[in-house]
Design a protein around this motif. Structure first.
Motif, short mmCIF file in Angstrom:
data_model
loop_
_atom_site.label_atom_id
_atom_site.label_comp_id
_atom_site.label_asym_id
_atom_site.label_seq_id
_atom_site.Cartn_x
_atom_site.Cartn_y
_atom_site.Cartn_z
N PRO A 1 -3.37 8.17 -5.03
CA PRO A 1 -2.27 7.97 -5.27
C PRO A 1 -2.19 6.28 -6.01
O PRO A 1 -2.66 5.44 -5.65
CB PRO A 1 -1.62 7.94 -3.89
CG PRO A 1 -2.12 7.07 -2.52
CD PRO A 1 -4.12 7.83 -3.24
N VAL A 2 -1.15 6.51 -6.40
CA VAL A 2 -0.16 5.44 -6.55
C VAL A 2 0.37 4.83 -5.84
O VAL A 2 1.05 5.31 -5.37
CB VAL A 2 0.60 5.57 -8.62
CG1 VAL A 2 1.03 4.10 -8.84
CG2 VAL A 2 0.03 6.55 -9.53
N ARG A 3 0.40 3.46 -6.05
CA ARG A 3 1.28 2.76 -4.53
C ARG A 3 1.46 1.47 -5.12
O ARG A 3 1.63 0.95 -6.77
CB ARG A 3 -0.16 2.53 -2.96
CG ARG A 3 -1.18 2.82 -2.98
CD ARG A 3 -2.25 2.80 -2.28
NE ARG A 3 -2.74 3.46 -1.46
CZ ARG A 3 -2.80 4.62 -1.01
NH1 ARG A 3 -1.73 3.64 0.42
NH2 ARG A 3 -3.29 5.63 -0.52
N THR B 1 1.00 -1.69 0.02
CA THR B 1 0.14 -0.47 -0.21
C THR B 1 0.93 1.07 0.02
O THR B 1 0.27 2.32 0.17
CB THR B 1 -0.70 -0.16 1.15
OG1 THR B 1 -0.50 0.22 2.84
CG2 THR B 1 -1.16 -1.16 1.07
N ASP B 2 2.08 1.16 -0.03
CA ASP B 2 3.11 2.22 0.22
C ASP B 2 2.93 3.22 -0.98
O ASP B 2 2.62 2.42 -2.54
CB ASP B 2 4.62 1.95 -0.03
CG ASP B 2 4.87 1.99 1.73
OD1 ASP B 2 4.10 1.90 2.43
OD2 ASP B 2 6.10 1.26 1.80
N ARG B 3 2.40 4.22 -1.17
CA ARG B 3 2.24 5.13 -1.87
C ARG B 3 3.95 5.39 -2.94
O ARG B 3 5.49 5.26 -2.21
CB ARG B 3 2.04 7.05 -2.02
CG ARG B 3 0.55 7.35 -1.23
CD ARG B 3 0.45 7.92 -0.26
NE ARG B 3 1.53 9.06 -1.05
CZ ARG B 3 0.70 10.29 -1.18
NH1 ARG B 3 -0.56 10.72 -1.64
NH2 ARG B 3 1.15 11.37 -1.77
N ILE B 4 4.10 5.90 -4.22
CA ILE B 4 4.99 5.40 -5.02
C ILE B 4 5.74 6.75 -4.90
O ILE B 4 6.70 7.04 -4.70
CB ILE B 4 4.76 5.00 -6.57
CG1 ILE B 4 4.03 4.45 -6.71
CG2 ILE B 4 5.78 5.72 -7.76
CD1 ILE B 4 4.78 2.61 -6.46
N HIS B 5 5.11 8.05 -4.33
CA HIS B 5 5.72 9.19 -4.84
C HIS B 5 6.74 9.10 -2.92
O HIS B 5 6.92 10.13 -2.76
CB HIS B 5 4.58 10.06 -4.28
CG HIS B 5 4.86 11.28 -4.53
ND1 HIS B 5 5.62 12.37 -5.85
CD2 HIS B 5 5.13 12.76 -3.46
CE1 HIS B 5 5.86 13.60 -5.13
NE2 HIS B 5 5.56 13.89 -4.09
N ASP B 6 5.70 8.78 -2.22
CA ASP B 6 7.23 8.67 -1.15
C ASP B 6 8.06 7.89 -1.20
O ASP B 6 8.76 8.46 -0.26
CB ASP B 6 5.53 7.60 0.11
CG ASP B 6 4.69 9.13 -0.04
OD1 ASP B 6 4.73 10.25 0.66
OD2 ASP B 6 3.44 8.11 0.92
N ASN C 1 -0.49 11.94 -12.13
CA ASN C 1 -0.96 11.54 -12.04
C ASN C 1 -2.35 12.16 -11.43
O ASN C 1 -1.65 12.85 -9.99
CB ASN C 1 -1.44 10.27 -10.33
CG ASN C 1 -2.43 9.64 -9.83
OD1 ASN C 1 -3.34 10.44 -10.64
ND2 ASN C 1 -2.41 9.31 -8.80
N PRO C 2 -3.51 13.01 -11.85
CA PRO C 2 -4.11 13.90 -11.67
C PRO C 2 -4.85 14.04 -10.50
O PRO C 2 -5.46 14.98 -9.74
CB PRO C 2 -5.39 13.85 -12.79
CG PRO C 2 -4.59 13.61 -14.23
CD PRO C 2 -3.28 12.50 -13.11
N TRP C 3 -4.44 12.62 -10.22
CA TRP C 3 -5.53 12.17 -9.03
C TRP C 3 -4.75 11.83 -7.78
O TRP C 3 -5.32 10.87 -6.67
CB TRP C 3 -6.50 10.72 -9.00
CG TRP C 3 -7.80 11.75 -10.40
CD1 TRP C 3 -9.04 11.93 -10.32
CD2 TRP C 3 -7.50 10.80 -11.45
NE1 TRP C 3 -9.76 11.86 -11.65
CE2 TRP C 3 -8.96 11.34 -12.14
CE3 TRP C 3 -6.52 10.57 -12.12
CZ2 TRP C 3 -8.71 10.58 -13.70
CZ3 TRP C 3 -6.36 10.52 -14.04
CH2 TRP C 3 -7.79 11.03 -14.01
#
Length: 626
Positions: free
Chosen positions: A132-134, A111-116, A125-127
């Motif tokens: 977020p993308v995970r 479940t980690d966010r790619i951005h993190d 990713n507009p959303w």
């Protein structure tokens, strides 16, 4: 080529030679595998397959790990247990196992966010704020990324791409097209991102990490990740079979960092890998049985949340190939190679096959599965009647919504239309158009299977907002639409195609009339120019297909081939516009005549085709600069 009749005769002969038995002795299995090898030898000759890698495993033993045919036709080098085949997208299964090892060791979470983890990754990713993308979205192809673009399919730089440079090379596919976690859309660049995440978390190259934590513990010493595209003595040569001739294919540097396509392995090593999948290992560096079960679970789609567990999981999919047991795994297709890896851990069955030519592996697969499942009975399945009141609001017309690539598959959004009907009982009728009708059997809770299949691959349900959706036909995702909206999108295209056909006939007649001096040349060019433009477009499209099959490197740079594709498609628009200008200038001659109205009507819908192709990026976009 081998016919289905010939293939079934071979299977029947195998069944006679190896009858069903509750308990099989080792000599019996060995005799069956020898008979199987003879069958496959016949199949590859008739199917024009140069060579075949085969690994067949049952839970208690490796049945077969060898090759058939030639690894290299020019050198007359036979396939051996140690001949290495390029397995292409099967790489994703190994990369997913590497990620799952990190999850099992607490280094990251699904479940980690790619951005993190890596905010420097170039994706849009507009959303992102709400959806977020995970990590799990990348593993299950539910991030919403497109598949790789034409000019990014191979690396022509002459050196392997690493780090962010590898992601920049495929960044034209890293734009999220819908809220992540709704539906599946296969994306090779998504696995390039996973490769980078492995490097960010471990501090080592993704391929080195997988070699140290998976390949080495299993003794897979002949397996590697080919990131430099160099020929090695043990490699099989891939071939393209056209017009009765096998043409050797080049070894390309993989797209991006290779995390979606670089795996090369042998029958000997794949047998070791499959044996591990079926039996596990006590080695702490390898995945535990519960980790492998986690990899077989679909986590992120709306369909999975509604109860359907047939779909793309963590680097592997579930296939409806067999009518006795289900097989999970992955397939791969690259330049001159096609490969399948299938397994069922519960039944204790697994096999891997690879051919060094892009062919249909179905006959090979069916012969192997006939051997593996001969002592297994088909399951007895139960269906449940559909509640008319509950199903009625969900019936009607649905539109396909998740193409792999928006540019080259936009037409699937327009023509991927189905109608759901319920007559009575346990059957959901799917009208796919053109007389194609499927009957789906209700397995309960809105989940269906195709008649003849043993597993459900379809679901009709609602999302959290109450909107209906239908998933099926290879992870296709459908939303309800009105039939009028379907017609509005499809009819103008059909009218445009009819107009071009009429113009073709008109041009044939017009040429004769012009030669007889009964028609002015300028009036002939009104229908002739769109026809010439159509032939130019078809030539460009054909060139694009041939280049995609055998010379992908030509898409990545400006050259005669890439320019001719660009110019051929652009010329279609130019000639249609030129014809429209001629019609406008000659309008006073045609005005008031039904013929002039017909020409204007035809031009309008041909122009609609041009606008549609321009909007979707088929016209006016240099392929080498996408």
């Amino acid at each position: 080529m081998v016919t289905l009749k010939t293939f079934y005769i071979l299977l029947f002969a195998s069944a006679l030679f190896c009858p069903l038995k509750a308990q099989q002795s080792v000599p019996h299995l060995e005799s069956c595998t020898e008979q199987l090898k003879k069958q496959l030898d016949t199949v590859i000759r008739n199917e024009h397959i140069p060579g075949l890698m085969v690994a067949i495993v049952k839970k208690d033993r490796i049945l077969f790990a060898d090759g058939i045919g030639y690894a290299d036709l020019e050198q007359h080098r036979h396939v051996s247990p140690h001949t290495a085949f390029h397995l292409a997208s099967i790489t994703k299964f190994f990369v997913a196992m590497g990620v799952q090892q990190l999850v099992a060791n607490g280094k990251i979470a699904l479940t980690d966010r790619i951005h993190d983890i890596a905010p420097e990754i170039p994706f849009t990713n507009p959303w992102e704020a709400t959806d977020p993308v995970r990590v799990v979205h990348l593993l299950e192809h539910t991030a919403g990324f497109s598949d790789v673009e034409l000019n990014s399919m191979v690396n022509i730089s002459g050196k392997p791409l690493t780090g962010l440079d590898a992601l920049e090379a495929v960044s034209n596919s890293l734009t999220v097209r819908w809220r992540p976690g709704i539906k599946t859309s296969y994306s090779n660049p998504g696995y390039n991102v996973l490769g980078y995440l492995i490097e960010k978390v471990t501090g080592m190259s993704w391929d080195v990490y997988i070699e140290q934590t998976l390949l080495s513990p299993l003794g897979m010493d002949e397996t590697l990740f080919d990131r430099n595209g160099q020929r090695r003595p043990q490699f099989a040569t891939g071939y393209d079979f056209q017009n009765g001739v096998h043409r050797p294919m080049p070894f390309y540097l993989p797209s991006g960092n290779g995390a979606g396509s670089a795996l090369v392995s042998t029958a000997n090593d794949m047998a070791k890998f499959l044996y591990y999948l079926l039996n596990g290992r006590a080695d702490s560096s390898l995945l535990r049985p519960e980790d492998l079960t986690e990899m077989e679970t679909v986590h992120s789609t709306l369909a999975a949340n509604a109860g359907l567990q047939t779909g793309y999981a963590l680097g592997n999919d579930l296939f409806p190939n067999n009518k006795k047991v289900s097989f999970r795994g992955h397939n791969g297709k690259g330049e001159g190679f096609v490969s399948w890896v299938f397994f069922n851990r519960e039944a204790g069955l697994a096999y891997a096959i690879s051919a060094n030519a892009v062919v249909n592996l179905w006959p090979v697969s069916q012969a192997i599965e006939e051997l593996l499942t001969q002592d297994i009975e088909a399951p007895k399945l139960t269906t449940f009647p559909l509640d008319k009141d509950s199903i009625a609001p969900l019936l009607g017309h649905y539109q396909f919504t998740n193409p792999k690539n928006e540019r080259w598959e936009f037409f699937k959004r327009i023509f991927g239309h189905i109608e759901l009907q319920h007559i009575s009982g346990d059957k959901l009728i799917v009208d796919k158009g053109n007389g194609q009708i499927d009957s789906l059997l209700h397995m309960g809770n809105g989940i269906f299977r195709l008649q003849g299949d043993i597993l459900p691959y379809f679901i009709l349900a609602r999302d959290a907002a109450g909107r209906p959706f239908f998933q099926g036909y290879g992870n296709g995702f459908y939303r309800p639409v009105s039939y009028s909206s379907v017609l509005i999108r499809q009819v103008p295209i059909y009218l445009g195609l009819i107009a071009l056909a009429v113009y073709f006939l008109y041009s044939c007649v017009g040429i004769i009339l012009t030669l007889l001096r009964k028609m002015k040349p300028i009036d002939l060019f009104i229908p002739l120019l769109p026809v010439l433009g159509t032939f130019s477009f078809l030539f460009a499209f054909r060139t694009m297909g041939l280049t995609d099959a055998s010379h992908k490197e030509l898409f990545a740079s400006f050259n005669w081939t890439s320019f001719s594709i660009f110019a051929g498609m652009l010329l279609f628009a130019i000639l249609v516009i030129s014809s429209s200008v001629l019609l406008y200038r000659r309008w006073t001659y045609f005005n008031g005549r039904w013929f002039g109205v017909l020409l204007a009507f035809s031009h309008f819908f041909i122009g609609y085709l041009v606008v549609l192709l321009v909007i979707n990026g088929w016209i006016g976009v240099p392929i080498w600069m996408m």
